[in-house]
Each structure stands twice: as C-alpha cells, then as structure tokens.
Design an enzyme around this catalytic site. Sequence first.
Site, PDB file in Angstrom:
ATOM      1  CB  THR A  93     -35.518   2.083 -30.617  1.00  0.00           C
ATOM      2  OG1 THR A  93     -34.554   2.243 -31.604  1.00  0.00           O
ATOM      3  CG2 THR A  93     -36.633   3.164 -30.991  1.00  0.00           C
ATOM      4  CB  CYS A 149     -26.226  -0.086 -35.081  1.00  0.00           C
ATOM      5  SG  CYS A 149     -25.478  -0.951 -33.546  1.00  0.00           S
TER       6      CYS A 149
HETATM    7  N1  LIG Z   1     -23.093  -4.542 -32.309  1.00  0.00           N
HETATM    8  C1  LIG Z   1     -22.037  -3.907 -32.940  1.00  0.00           C
HETATM    9  O1  LIG Z   1     -21.509  -4.483 -33.767  1.00  0.00           O
HETATM   10  C2  LIG Z   1     -21.815  -2.454 -32.700  1.00  0.00           C
HETATM   11  C3  LIG Z   1     -22.465  -1.828 -31.660  1.00  0.00           C
HETATM   12  N2  LIG Z   1     -22.060  -0.557 -31.148  1.00  0.00           N
HETATM   13  C4  LIG Z   1     -22.854   0.109 -30.260  1.00  0.00           C
HETATM   14  O2  LIG Z   1     -22.410  -0.695 -28.946  1.00  0.00           O
HETATM   15  C5  LIG Z   1     -23.532  -0.557 -27.878  1.00  0.00           C
HETATM   16  C6  LIG Z   1     -23.631  -2.129 -27.430  1.00  0.00           C
HETATM   17  O3  LIG Z   1     -23.921  -2.642 -28.627  1.00  0.00           O
HETATM   18  P1  LIG Z   1     -24.043  -4.453 -28.375  1.00  0.00           P
HETATM   19  O4  LIG Z   1     -22.849  -4.813 -27.746  1.00  0.00           O
HETATM   20  O5  LIG Z   1     -24.373  -4.942 -29.760  1.00  0.00           O
HETATM   21  O6  LIG Z   1     -25.210  -4.757 -27.417  1.00  0.00           O
HETATM   22  P2  LIG Z   1     -25.565  -5.980 -26.502  1.00  0.00           P
HETATM   23  O7  LIG Z   1     -27.026  -5.447 -26.082  1.00  0.00           O
HETATM   24  O8  LIG Z   1     -25.163  -7.151 -26.977  1.00  0.00           O
HETATM   25  O9  LIG Z   1     -24.459  -5.550 -25.072  1.00  0.00           O
HETATM   26  C7  LIG Z   1     -24.514  -4.667 -24.128  1.00  0.00           C
HETATM   27  C8  LIG Z   1     -24.404  -5.537 -22.940  1.00  0.00           C
HETATM   28  O10 LIG Z   1     -24.538  -4.528 -21.626  1.00  0.00           O
HETATM   29  C9  LIG Z   1     -24.999  -5.230 -20.621  1.00  0.00           C
HETATM   30  N3  LIG Z   1     -25.240  -4.120 -19.598  1.00  0.00           N
HETATM   31  C10 LIG Z   1     -26.330  -3.510 -19.599  1.00  0.00           C
HETATM   32  N4  LIG Z   1     -26.387  -2.481 -18.566  1.00  0.00           N
HETATM   33  C11 LIG Z   1     -25.183  -2.803 -17.841  1.00  0.00           C
HETATM   34  C12 LIG Z   1     -24.642  -2.270 -16.578  1.00  0.00           C
HETATM   35  N5  LIG Z   1     -25.237  -1.376 -15.947  1.00  0.00           N
HETATM   36  N6  LIG Z   1     -23.688  -2.777 -16.242  1.00  0.00           N
HETATM   37  C13 LIG Z   1     -22.881  -3.971 -17.015  1.00  0.00           C
HETATM   38  N7  LIG Z   1     -23.620  -4.366 -18.049  1.00  0.00           N
HETATM   39  C14 LIG Z   1     -24.512  -3.862 -18.555  1.00  0.00           C
HETATM   40  C15 LIG Z   1     -26.076  -6.133 -21.288  1.00  0.00           C
HETATM   41  O11 LIG Z   1     -26.376  -6.981 -20.180  1.00  0.00           O
HETATM   42  C16 LIG Z   1     -25.365  -6.526 -22.485  1.00  0.00           C
HETATM   43  O12 LIG Z   1     -24.572  -7.807 -22.289  1.00  0.00           O
HETATM   44  C17 LIG Z   1     -24.710  -0.148 -28.426  1.00  0.00           C
HETATM   45  O13 LIG Z   1     -24.932   1.466 -28.211  1.00  0.00           O
HETATM   46  C18 LIG Z   1     -24.503  -0.309 -30.160  1.00  0.00           C
HETATM   47  O14 LIG Z   1     -25.138   0.758 -30.760  1.00  0.00           O
HETATM   48  C19 LIG Z   1     -21.510   0.070 -31.918  1.00  0.00           C
HETATM   49  C20 LIG Z   1     -20.639  -0.243 -33.109  1.00  0.00           C
HETATM   50  C21 LIG Z   1     -21.133  -1.689 -33.333  1.00  0.00           C
HETATM   51  O1  LIG Z   2     -22.950   0.787 -35.602  1.00  0.00           O
HETATM   52  C1  LIG Z   2     -22.963  -0.486 -35.807  1.00  0.00           C
HETATM   53  O2  LIG Z   2     -23.239  -1.346 -35.090  1.00  0.00           O
HETATM   54  C2  LIG Z   2     -22.338  -0.788 -36.905  1.00  0.00           C
HETATM   55  O3  LIG Z   2     -23.207  -0.987 -38.067  1.00  0.00           O
HETATM   56  C3  LIG Z   2     -22.839  -1.302 -39.057  1.00  0.00           C
HETATM   57  O4  LIG Z   2     -22.354  -2.712 -39.243  1.00  0.00           O
HETATM   58  P1  LIG Z   2     -23.087  -3.923 -38.935  1.00  0.00           P
HETATM   59  O5  LIG Z   2     -24.603  -3.485 -38.957  1.00  0.00           O
HETATM   60  O6  LIG Z   2     -22.225  -4.873 -38.143  1.00  0.00           O
HETATM   61  O7  LIG Z   2     -23.040  -4.577 -40.626  1.00  0.00           O
HETATM   62  P2  LIG Z   2     -23.053  -3.914 -42.053  1.00  0.00           P
HETATM   63  O8  LIG Z   2     -22.098  -4.816 -42.916  1.00  0.00           O
HETATM   64  O9  LIG Z   2     -23.012  -2.504 -42.269  1.00  0.00           O
HETATM   65  O10 LIG Z   2     -24.433  -4.466 -42.840  1.00  0.00           O
HETATM   66  C4  LIG Z   2     -25.603  -4.039 -42.225  1.00  0.00           C
HETATM   67  C5  LIG Z   2     -27.055  -4.521 -43.112  1.00  0.00           C
HETATM   68  O11 LIG Z   2     -26.873  -4.051 -44.455  1.00  0.00           O
HETATM   69  C6  LIG Z   2     -26.989  -4.893 -45.473  1.00  0.00           C
HETATM   70  N1  LIG Z   2     -26.352  -4.442 -46.467  1.00  0.00           N
HETATM   71  C7  LIG Z   2     -24.900  -4.157 -46.478  1.00  0.00           C
HETATM   72  C8  LIG Z   2     -24.326  -3.380 -47.480  1.00  0.00           C
HETATM   73  C9  LIG Z   2     -24.856  -3.497 -48.856  1.00  0.00           C
HETATM   74  O12 LIG Z   2     -24.106  -3.125 -49.804  1.00  0.00           O
HETATM   75  N2  LIG Z   2     -25.995  -3.938 -48.936  1.00  0.00           N
HETATM   76  C10 LIG Z   2     -26.751  -4.276 -47.849  1.00  0.00           C
HETATM   77  O13 LIG Z   2     -28.129  -4.760 -47.964  1.00  0.00           O
HETATM   78  C11 LIG Z   2     -26.311  -6.026 -44.658  1.00  0.00           C
HETATM   79  O14 LIG Z   2     -26.743  -7.194 -45.331  1.00  0.00           O
HETATM   80  C12 LIG Z   2     -26.733  -5.728 -43.380  1.00  0.00           C
HETATM   81  O15 LIG Z   2     -28.291  -6.537 -43.192  1.00  0.00           O
HETATM   82  C13 LIG Z   2     -21.661  -0.455 -39.889  1.00  0.00           C
HETATM   83  O16 LIG Z   2     -21.125  -0.867 -41.044  1.00  0.00           O
HETATM   84  C14 LIG Z   2     -20.661  -0.326 -38.806  1.00  0.00           C
HETATM   85  O17 LIG Z   2     -19.659   0.664 -39.364  1.00  0.00           O
HETATM   86  C15 LIG Z   2     -21.219  -0.029 -37.390  1.00  0.00           C
HETATM   87  O18 LIG Z   2     -20.135   0.309 -36.539  1.00  0.00           O
END
Ligand SMILES: NC(=O)C1=CN([C@@H]2O[C@H](COP(=O)(O)OP(=O)(O)OC[C@H]3O[C@@H](n4cnc5c(N)ncnc54)[C@H](O)[C@@H]3O)[C@@H](O)[C@H]2O)C=CC1
Ligand SMILES: O=C(O)[C@H]1O[C@H](OP(=O)(O)OP(=O)(O)OC[C@H]2O[C@@H](n3ccc(=O)[nH]c3=O)[C@H](O)[C@@H]2O)[C@H](O)[C@@H](O)[C@@H]1O
Length: 461
Positions: A74, A258
Amino acid sequence: MAMIALKCPEIQVVVVDINEARIAAWNSDKLPIYEPGLDEVVKAARGRNLFFSTDVTKHVGEADIVFVSVNTPTKTQGVGAGKAADLTYWEGAARVIASCSTSSKIIVEKSTVPVKTADAIEKVLRRNCKHPGVQFEILSNPEFLAEGTAIEDLTAPDRVLIGGKDTPSGRAAVDALASVYAHWVPRERILCTNLWSAELSKLTANAMLAQRISSVNSISALCEATGADVQQVAKSIGTDSRIGPKFLNASVGFGGSCFQKDILNLVYICESVGLQAVADYWHQVILMNDYQKQRFVEQVISAMFNTISKKKIAVYGFAFKKDTGDTRETPAIDVCRGLMADGARVCVYDPQVEDSQIYQDLGTAKFEWDHPTPKSAPVSKDAISISHDPMEAAKDAHAICVLTEWDEFKAYDYQKVYDSMVKPAFIFDGRNILDHAKLREIGFIVYAVGKPLDPFLQKVY
Ligand SMILES: NC(=O)C1=CN([C@@H]2O[C@H](COP(=O)(O)OP(=O)(O)OC[C@H]3O[C@@H](n4cnc5c(N)ncnc54)[C@H](O)[C@@H]3O)[C@@H](O)[C@H]2O)C=CC1
Ligand SMILES: O=C(O)[C@H]1O[C@H](OP(=O)(O)OP(=O)(O)OC[C@H]2O[C@@H](n3ccc(=O)[nH]c3=O)[C@H](O)[C@@H]2O)[C@H](O)[C@@H](O)[C@@H]1O
C-alpha cells in the site's frame, strides 16, 4: 516456483531476487520462511532444475517465461496514500526485463495487482526494449495459496486462473502457461479468462474471504451482548451449503500481508472510477476488522478493573495465523500496541517468530513494513519483552491473551500456568481454541470472542 520445478523436471526454474540475504537463505539449510512441507519440496528440486540467484539480468534475459512476484504494498505517501497499491517495484522489475531481453518472452503477473496493471506494464516494456522484434505477451496468473497451507494449496489447487489477450499470440501464451500447470493440475481446474477478469478476480476473492471474517466478527460482538454463542451461530449458518462452513471462525481480527492491502486497493480503484458507494461498502470490511481488534483490547482493560498499568500480560502468539512465522499485519501488533498504550508490560511468546521481528513490528508505522527499508522507531523494553518459554511468559502475569491459533497452546498444563499467575488470573482467547470449561474449573476468568460472558465480566450499569 519450487512446486513448478518439482512437478516439471524438464523445466529449468531460476528464482531471482535483489535481496542477497534472502537468496543466500534459499540456498542454505535454513529457508527464509517457515512453511510446512516447503523444505522437502525445495530440497527435492534445488540443484536439479531449481536455482536461486541474485543475477537478475542474466536469468531474466535467458528465460522464456518470467513470473513477476515482487511486492505490491500500500502506498505510504502521495496520491492514494493509505489505499492505492504502490507499483514502484513492479515498474522497476518491468524496466529490468525490458533492458535485458534479447528474445521474446511471456511475462506473468503473479503479484496481486490493480485491475488494468497489464496495460501499464506493457507500455513500460514496449517503450524500453531496445531489441527490435522482441515481443512481450502479458498474462495474469494470480496466486491463491494461503500461508501455512501453501504446499497443500499448490499441490491440489481449487483452480489455477490464467488471464490473457484474446489474440492469436495471447491465446498461445495462455496455452503455454496452462501446459506448465497441466503437469499436475487437472485441465478442468485451469480457468482461462481475459486479462482484466483475472486481475479483478484476485482482488475480489480476497475481499470476499475477508468479508466473511468481518461478517462473523461483527456478529461476535452481538453474541457477547445477547448471550448467543458465535461458534454455534457459525455452525448453524455454515451448514447451509450455499454459505458453507469454511472461513467462519470468529477471531481477534484477520491479519496477513494481503487482505488489508488488497481491499484498500479495491477501495481505491472504485473511488478512482467514481464508485464511492462501492468503495464505502468494501472499506467497511477493514473498519470492522479494526473495530474487532480495538474491542478486544477494551475488553481486556475493562475486565481487569479498568487498569492494566504496570500489569504483566502474556501474549501467546504473534504470527498472523498458525503454522507461519509471518507477522505482516498480524492483529497482535494492534493488540500489543493497545495494551502497551494503557501501560501494560507485555510479554510475548510465539513458537516461530524471531525476537527482532516483534521489536521491529511494534516500532513500525502502518503500511511501512512492506517497503524495502521500513522506518522503525525503537520500542521501550519496559513495555515489551519476549520469552521463549510459554510458562515463563505467564509467570507473575495477570492475564494471558491468545492471539494466534497455534496447536501447542491447547496442550499446555494450565493448572501449572494458573498457579504461577497473579489472581484473579484472566485468559482472553482471541481465537476460541482453548477448553474454556476446564479453564474455568481451574479458576481462570475466561473471555472468548463471541461467547457468552462470564458473570465476572458482565458490566454493571
Ligand atoms: N504471501 C502470500 O501468501 C501471497 C502473496 N501474493 C502476492 O504476491 C506478491 C508478493 O508477495 P510476497 O511474496 O508475500 O512478498 P515479499 O515481500 O515476501 O517478496 C517480494 C520479493 O520481491 C523482491 N523484489 C522487489 N523488487 C524486485 C526486483 N525489481 N527484482 C527482483 N526482486 C525484487 C523483494 O526483494 C522481495 O524479496 C504480492 O503482490 C502479494 O500480494 C499473492 C498470494 C499469496
Ligand atoms: O493473497 C494472499 O496473500 C492470500 O491471502 C489469504 O491467505 P493468508 O493471508 O495467507 O491466510 P488466511 O488463511 O486467509 O488467513 C488470513 C487471516 O484471517 C484469519 N482468519 C481466517 C479464517 C477464519 O475463519 N477466521 C480468521 O480470523 C487468519 O487467522 C489470518 O489472520 C487467502 O486465503 C489466500 O487465498 C490468498 O492467496
């Protein structure tokens, strides 16, 4: 990427990142994140067809498909601060791709991005690529895995979503990516849409998931006021197959990297196209989540005779959910800050979160954490301490707040815990995971989100 490498041995996967420490950790025995099952997957493929490197230009230059998974935080300043997605890192990545591409490539949006980002990225790529004849085909392939269950979610996803242009080259790119996933995902689970539907589906999926939690959390407040039990209510409504039982656990609030940022991003997009009523509707999901965290803190203070000044309060769990060491936007940050603001001495125990992370989180302003060098102020070590032993954390404490649903919290010897605490000893269960009847038998005063209140906790008007 590790899962693709595991399932597609003939595909070479190189993960590149500008963060050297992270790449070093990915190449070491201790991976930089805790995720059940991930170690095995990485170890099976690393050195075979999975590599980790900081040489971004070399490996991007050589690739046929580039997945861009950089952070999309953000915005903290300027137009749209506090809501809009900051695409600085995305644009930076696009410029690098353009500058080092000597062959045509498929660029996959893996990060969660605002709808229409593919348009902007295409312009950056087109205008910056010096090599004539190099073509970029952009696909949207949002990720739906949840932390803590990432390996399960990737192994058997509900769906894989691929958005592309309805042109011959767009359709060919979609097919190429679909054939990667088809190594292990049944074809009928691979959904192909246009680019904008795929981008918007991701934001909407997160908004609707978070909305369920805010909905049940709003009812948890009404349960406490009326004597209804939120778990009974959730079960009763969840048995309607149109609603379903999942994602209806009342809690101290949702966290994670997220939900908040993606909903704020959706709100900003709605405002930008003049849909204020739609923006307000989705913003309420965030406001309800803030309310839930605030309500929890107020409940702790009012239960403890309206003063927690100098009282030791043990916090069980700092991660935003169980089975992860991730603390991004964890409700524990706002709850700990709320308790500290009222003078409590907070002692945190979490099985996975590093001490330095806790200190940094409590000293970092909202939305700062997702930027590369977050501004952080030191926190008072009088107000916050960290223990690596749950028994020690609770010793001489007036109260325990359960903020993460770690399984091990259910297995503690609470008689022993009770004996070491100041009386009356309180437990505030922000996740409804403990055996409340047993705790009451031991002598605890128990508060649980959305559950009928102990007579001790009922306000006298
Ligand atoms: N964490 C999750 O469970 C999920 C994340 N996403 C999405 O995926 C994206 C990444 O999320 P995270 O992996 O959690 O973030 P993160 O912040 O852990 O990882 C992003 C990485 O990108 C690297 N980076 C930034 N600019 C770069 C560049 N120009 N070249 C190479 N590397 C670069 C950073 O150093 C960092 O290690 C976000 O848009 C998030 O919304 C989607 C679904 C699940
Ligand atoms: O875009 C993303 O990063 C991801 O965001 C969430 O995944 P995540 O944030 O890893 O974890 P969740 O299991 O969704 O939990 C999110 C939060 O909601 C809370 N939660 C979840 C379920 C519930 O019933 N109640 C509740 O309070 C969890 O404790 C946690 O704090 C989505 O579930 C994924 O599908 C998505 O890909």
